[in-house]
Design an enzyme around this catalytic site. Sequence first.
Site, PDB file in Angstrom:
ATOM      1  N   GLY A  31       0.805  -1.219   0.000  1.00  0.00           N
ATOM      2  CA  GLY A  31       0.000   0.000   0.000  1.00  0.00           C
ATOM      3  C   GLY A  31       0.843   1.276   0.000  1.00  0.00           C
ATOM      4  O   GLY A  31       2.039   1.228  -0.254  1.00  0.00           O
ATOM      5  N   HIS A  37       4.156   1.318  -8.152  1.00  0.00           N
ATOM      6  CA  HIS A  37       3.157   0.249  -8.015  1.00  0.00           C
ATOM      7  C   HIS A  37       2.234   0.219  -9.242  1.00  0.00           C
ATOM      8  O   HIS A  37       1.893  -0.840  -9.751  1.00  0.00           O
ATOM      9  CB  HIS A  37       2.293   0.474  -6.768  1.00  0.00           C
ATOM     10  CG  HIS A  37       3.040   0.430  -5.472  1.00  0.00           C
ATOM     11  ND1 HIS A  37       3.196   1.543  -4.673  1.00  0.00           N
ATOM     12  CD2 HIS A  37       3.662  -0.585  -4.823  1.00  0.00           C
ATOM     13  CE1 HIS A  37       3.879   1.218  -3.585  1.00  0.00           C
ATOM     14  NE2 HIS A  37       4.178  -0.064  -3.639  1.00  0.00           N
ATOM     15  N   GLN A  61       7.803  -9.189   8.118  1.00  0.00           N
ATOM     16  CA  GLN A  61       9.007  -8.832   7.360  1.00  0.00           C
ATOM     17  C   GLN A  61       9.688  -7.574   7.885  1.00  0.00           C
ATOM     18  O   GLN A  61      10.712  -7.160   7.365  1.00  0.00           O
ATOM     19  CB  GLN A  61       8.704  -8.706   5.865  1.00  0.00           C
ATOM     20  CG  GLN A  61       7.934  -7.468   5.466  1.00  0.00           C
ATOM     21  CD  GLN A  61       7.544  -7.522   3.996  1.00  0.00           C
ATOM     22  OE1 GLN A  61       6.743  -8.350   3.566  1.00  0.00           O
ATOM     23  NE2 GLN A  61       8.148  -6.649   3.200  1.00  0.00           N
ATOM     24  N   ARG A 190       8.132   4.862   1.492  1.00  0.00           N
ATOM     25  CA  ARG A 190       8.798   5.501   2.630  1.00  0.00           C
ATOM     26  C   ARG A 190       9.201   6.953   2.320  1.00  0.00           C
ATOM     27  O   ARG A 190       9.483   7.706   3.244  1.00  0.00           O
ATOM     28  CB  ARG A 190      10.022   4.692   3.059  1.00  0.00           C
ATOM     29  CG  ARG A 190       9.657   3.358   3.719  1.00  0.00           C
ATOM     30  CD  ARG A 190      10.887   2.623   4.230  1.00  0.00           C
ATOM     31  NE  ARG A 190      10.541   1.424   4.994  1.00  0.00           N
ATOM     32  CZ  ARG A 190      10.351   0.228   4.450  1.00  0.00           C
ATOM     33  NH1 ARG A 190      10.479   0.059   3.148  1.00  0.00           N
ATOM     34  NH2 ARG A 190      10.037  -0.814   5.204  1.00  0.00           N
TER      35      ARG A 190
HETATM   36  P1  AMP Z   1       5.969  -2.472  -1.546  1.00  0.00           P
HETATM   37  O1  AMP Z   1       4.592  -1.936  -1.463  1.00  0.00           O
HETATM   38  O2  AMP Z   1       7.045  -1.478  -1.236  1.00  0.00           O
HETATM   39  O3  AMP Z   1       6.129  -3.784  -0.856  1.00  0.00           O
HETATM   40  O4  AMP Z   1       6.207  -2.793  -3.093  1.00  0.00           O
HETATM   41  C1  AMP Z   1       5.317  -3.598  -3.807  1.00  0.00           C
HETATM   42  C2  AMP Z   1       5.910  -3.881  -5.146  1.00  0.00           C
HETATM   43  O5  AMP Z   1       6.128  -2.656  -5.851  1.00  0.00           O
HETATM   44  C3  AMP Z   1       7.274  -4.586  -5.061  1.00  0.00           C
HETATM   45  O6  AMP Z   1       7.364  -5.569  -6.065  1.00  0.00           O
HETATM   46  C4  AMP Z   1       8.235  -3.452  -5.303  1.00  0.00           C
HETATM   47  O7  AMP Z   1       9.477  -3.871  -5.834  1.00  0.00           O
HETATM   48  C5  AMP Z   1       7.469  -2.612  -6.306  1.00  0.00           C
HETATM   49  N1  AMP Z   1       7.972  -1.245  -6.318  1.00  0.00           N
HETATM   50  C6  AMP Z   1       8.143  -0.433  -5.243  1.00  0.00           C
HETATM   51  N2  AMP Z   1       8.691   0.749  -5.619  1.00  0.00           N
HETATM   52  C7  AMP Z   1       8.867   0.673  -6.973  1.00  0.00           C
HETATM   53  C8  AMP Z   1       9.408   1.568  -7.961  1.00  0.00           C
HETATM   54  N3  AMP Z   1       9.875   2.760  -7.637  1.00  0.00           N
HETATM   55  N4  AMP Z   1       9.428   1.140  -9.236  1.00  0.00           N
HETATM   56  C9  AMP Z   1       8.963  -0.089  -9.574  1.00  0.00           C
HETATM   57  N5  AMP Z   1       8.452  -0.978  -8.698  1.00  0.00           N
HETATM   58  C10 AMP Z   1       8.404  -0.603  -7.413  1.00  0.00           C
END
Ligand code: AMP
Length: 283
Positions: A31, A37, A61, A190
């Site tokens: 989220g 995303h 995690q 973040r």
């Molecule tokens: P998270 O919500 O941070 O767990 O990320 C969910 C998914 O989005 C994961 O597969 C991340 O690698 C991907 N993701 C997060 N930030 C980026 C970004 N800047 N560019 C591409 N994919 C991203």
Amino acid sequence: MQIFNSRSALSAELNALRNKGKTIGFVPTMGALHEGHISLVKNAQKENDVVVISIFVNPTQFNNASDLINYPRIPEHDVPLLKAAGGDILFMPDEKEIYPEGTVPSDLKLDLGSLAQVMEAKHRPGHFDGVVTVVRKLFSIVGECNAYFGQKDFQQLAVVRKLVLEEKLPVRITSCPIVREADGLAMSSRNMRLTPTQREEAVVLSKALLEVEKRWMNSSIEELKSFASDFLSAHANVRTEYFEIADRDTLLPATDKKNAVACIAAYLGEIRLIDNILLEKIA
Ligand code: AMP
């Protein structure tokens, strides 16, 4: 967009769709969604009939309690964003739904080999056990699918690929490129916790990676690591946890230039950011 909170209801719906011959694209997230995303959602839409997005801040995690407490949770922002992006199904379970037995990482340990020894694994003990636990659960709820992950979390991608391979899960993994802000900072949930000054300074991470990429053809790996270390230490407010040039498969320190990725983790205040860049083989 349909919203599911229950794993059994979601599984039933996806089974029914598969029985009608529909293919399922799956985008797991925590989220606080941004364009990174959404790029995964767009990739999934191109290749599948139905796209499922999950939002679940996975407690197992997080190796840092305050990071978990302060992780942004903004469904009022996420739901309209996903609707506008054309998401078909959103899965938003609560903690009990995913961890009815309590929030312990699965006792079904996956041997991650070298992936468990370096970089994120070394600096975030238990992190990938938690990732494996939740991704295994999510894959089992969603079932056969094409799943989309960002290259942004390079080591996580390697871990998830290993999970699928070792446990022969009916999931095809696709890696999607890193989406960046205009100044180069990799998008991250973040980032919204950074103060304006920290936000300006955070660009140093991607700058360091780009400078290394520029010098890749003409410098040795050791020279580049020491260059990066000097470059980063010139910025007093950026506390580098590691800068590594690693083999893309094993993630162990690269010994040659054939298959390398440069990875960085650094703190701005208490906010920990990661980024990476693929270093292309020299001719
Ligand atoms: P998270 O919500 O941070 O767990 O990320 C969910 C998914 O989005 C994961 O597969 C991340 O690698 C991907 N993701 C997060 N930030 C980026 C970004 N800047 N560019 C591409 N994919 C991203």
